[in-house]
Design an enzyme around this catalytic site. Structure first.
Site, PDB file in Angstrom:
ATOM      1  N   ASN C  25       1.790   2.035  13.115  1.00 46.48           N
ATOM      2  CA  ASN C  25       2.085   0.605  13.265  1.00 46.48           C
ATOM      3  C   ASN C  25       3.398   0.434  14.040  1.00 46.48           C
ATOM      4  OD1 ASN C  25       4.178   1.077  11.490  1.00 46.48           O
ATOM      5  ND2 ASN C  25       3.135   0.194   9.738  1.00 46.48           N
ATOM      6  N   ASP C 214      -9.407   1.140   6.415  1.00 47.64           N
ATOM      7  CA  ASP C 214      -7.956   1.085   6.258  1.00 47.64           C
ATOM      8  C   ASP C 214      -7.350   0.080   7.237  1.00 47.64           C
ATOM      9  OD1 ASP C 214      -5.361   2.412   5.237  1.00 47.64           O
ATOM     10  OD2 ASP C 214      -5.172   2.553   7.417  1.00 47.64           O
TER      11      ASP C 214
END
Lengths: 342, 342, 342
Positions: C25, C214
């Site tokens: 991320n 996920d």
């Protein structure tokens, strides 16, 4: 550093991955470039890890040279490629990593040695990428082993000093070139350097560059024969200059020589900084790839002769032929030496 | 078909994805091509699903046209792009999909409309890709809605009939071109079609082609200005010919026109079958992309004037200027119409 | 099979890879889904290899269950994830693979245990995917080891029999939902199954599905807290039905429960064959993911309370709370047991 860390730093690294459809051409042969990229990733990990077992600056192992690499067996989709990388020599400022690639068919249990390679890295400091760090020495199993490593080190050093980047210009092919000429199959790709191309610092991984080079060389070869082609070998590559994030790289391939069974393609990599005004395009790497043409049962097919036009092409053809004959003689000599040993 | 399947086929499709570093340029702006690819994937799924709600051959929705598309707001790494696709018109053999892209900053909750697009698909039979299947009719909310769809259908049909693929040849730039000339920024990339580029019937997704086109156009624009550039709009694109698995595509971009705030780049896509002897290279698609240059706060920067050389370039410049003025006038008219409505 | 092949089949498999920017991320934390995908790839290789050490049909190990998995330490870009997979139990028709993930910072030499997982596979024949093959028995180091494996086998078998796929429908959120409600953060993504998602047969790898799950769960969590979020754990997942090539999968995540430090997100995976008429959409997998919110120094942040609306949401909240309390009690009991052992 603890004793266990030192042991680990010197221990070989294993890396494996299932080969996916995207890794292969339409008949299922994994691209040589994918294998080269995995080899370099393994070498970079084992080299970087080793160079950081000392105190001082943190650094990243940057690829400076790959020795001549032979592709022994084609790898297929669904096979597992196992890559083992080991540091086999260290000089004051560089290290040699030897890498072996085994392809395993997990449905039949069959295994084959697909590839062997030797790579040279130098550690660049992360604080200042132009600073080359010292390399911690490894322990050798015997004095003989160290001696042989030293010979390889001296040999590659000499070659790197002697070999300059090929400064030849890329000339665009003439309009509507005739089939089987150099201009007919000449190809260029451009690639905008992305973040995943340069994970550990802001420079492109050598493996990424080699993958692009193999891609262009494969297109040149396929355009020449219109058949299934595979990478047979790559001549030693010297990475003269780093390629920075934010560059666009132009990778050009042109056929230099064809025997009746193989094609030699010269690949030139130029980098140009996109957002820095006044920064000129520069030659970052160059290499010679050899491809062969295969029929649907993976047997070699004859290669159409290369039509030569002009003095420049003739000169490159002669040079390519000399490399071809030299390699052929060397292979024969190696074979005989091996036979004598048995 | 069950009632629930029918509901599903007719209902809009939602797709979302976090924008990753590799989706963006070095300052974090997501490439327009990534957005175009997502738009087309959503359109292909909703169209294919709809065309298979009937009995008979199974088929895949193949992109034949994208209407002019404006990029309203840049999208950044870490944002979530939400793509909504809905079938808005069906003729006997084609269907229109309207797509909306919202970008959501999941750290602040802020949302913006990044893009709106309209795409036309025709269903190709999987048994015989040259056979166009019939499209099951959709239900309209009102007769008016159907009428408007029909108008859009007729308009695009006319345009597709009138517009031929641009057959202009790609001429290699001269050696050592001067900065800010057409030849200086002209760029070509080649791409070997891989399995993931293709639909269920072995032809390249329209979205994959648009992504490559945007990539080349972006490199042309960046070479011209040496700044951060972003896609502002794409003129209507007609997909004249399909691109098959096993082809190599050459995508070339050259600047045709520059105003003081924008650049128009013509992109030409040629496909050549690599392994089929005697099959000629062919023009598959062509399009005009408009890019703008941004400073580090995402405000527009002036664009250096384009230096024109020769009659051909002059003609293309005039044509580009005409398109530029036409679009500008249309934007103004739309704005006024909107103002009058309020 | 030769003796050396048998030894190898039972030996652990090592797999490693540098974590790239695209794996993480925007603050550099590698997505839990990337780790889950690597874990499953290692399990599939070691399981498939083992099941093909006998004569008869060739087969592929298909994932049927993953035990509850805890993410112990976040992994970062540039670190090397080492995955070790070992077969720890075999029944007549299934096998257990235990997997360990170590993250190594190759700049500092630091290592941490990032993850431990246990996966159950059954071998499907390649000739007929509905046929479950027999599994060759492994050798155990001790009778005790075998006994413990058998207990795990019985326990998971019971649970798989008892646990049906959650058949709850996915209801679209209301328009303009209020912040911190279930509807506000509910998210869906769709994915068209591509060739590289299903390398060894025509079914999607379990790891590919877990990665998508996920991804959606992470978007739900980030929308709820607007902070950096990471996967803390995944409850046991049963893979009830296979997902075929040519399907489109819709993955929906919605928050079921939030404590002051964690969020539970239910993820539902539906597959619909795009081109097979009459084939209905079906629920392929479902699971509960737990996420936590971190500040910039990777310390836990409080989670905003979840606003519940209606009976259904209330019921799911109570169920989630029960799971949360059960897990908490179990963690405490495990800790105490460990303390007593020392």
């Amino acid at each position: 550093m603890s004793a266990s860390q030192a042991r680990e730093a010197a221990s070989p690294l294993q890396l494996c991955r299932i080969m996916r459809p995207d890794d292969a051409n339409i008949v299922g042969n994994v691209h040589g470039g994918i294998i080269l990229k995995m080899i370099e990733e393994a070498g970079c990990i084992v080299g970087t890890r080793h160079c950081n077992t000392q105190s001082g600056d943190r650094g990243v192992a940057a690829l400076v040279r790959v020795e001549k690499t032979e592709f022994l067996f084609p790898v297929f989709i669904g096979e597992v490629a196992h890559v083992t990388a080991e540091i086999t020599y260290t000089s004051k400022h560089s290290l040699e990593v030897q890498v072996k690639v085994m392809a395993e068919n997990i449905l039949t249990g069959a295994k084959k040695l697909a590839n062997k390679a030797a790579l040279w890295y130098v550690p660049c400091s992360l604080q200042n990428v132009d600073k080359i760090m010292q390399v911690p020495p490894i322990k050798y199993a015997s004095a003989e082993q160290e001696e042989e490593g030293k010979k390889r080190y001296e040999a590659q050093k000499m070659e790197r000093l002697e070999t300059k980047a090929r400064i030849e210009e890329v000339v665009p092919p003439p309009p509507n070139p005739e089939q089987h000429t150099v201009g007919f199959s000449q190809s260029s790709l451009i690639h905008l350097v992305g973040p995943s191309d340069c994970t550990l610092h802001h420079y492109v991984h050598g493996g990424v560059t080699m993958k692009l080079m193999d891609e262009v060389a494969g297109i040149v070869a396929a355009r020449h024969c219109n058949t299934n082609i595979v990478t047979a070998s790559v001549d030693a590559i010297n990475f003269h200059r780093k390629i920075n994030k934010g560059c666009v790289v132009t990778v050009t391939g042109r056929m230099t020589f064809a025997s009746n069974k193989s094609m030699e393609i010269e690949v030139l990599v130029d980098a140009s900084p996109l957002m820095e005004k006044g920064k000129e395009k520069y030659r970052a790497v160059s290499a010679f790839f050899t491809f062969i043409s295969l029929d649907k049962d993976n047997r070699p097919l004859p290669v159409p002769p290369l039509k030569i036009d002009g003095e420049e092409e003739q000169r490159r053809f002669e040079e390519g032929k000399a490399r071809y004959l030299h390699n052929k003689a060397k292979r024969l000599a190696d074979k005989e030496a091996a036979a004598h040993q048995n």
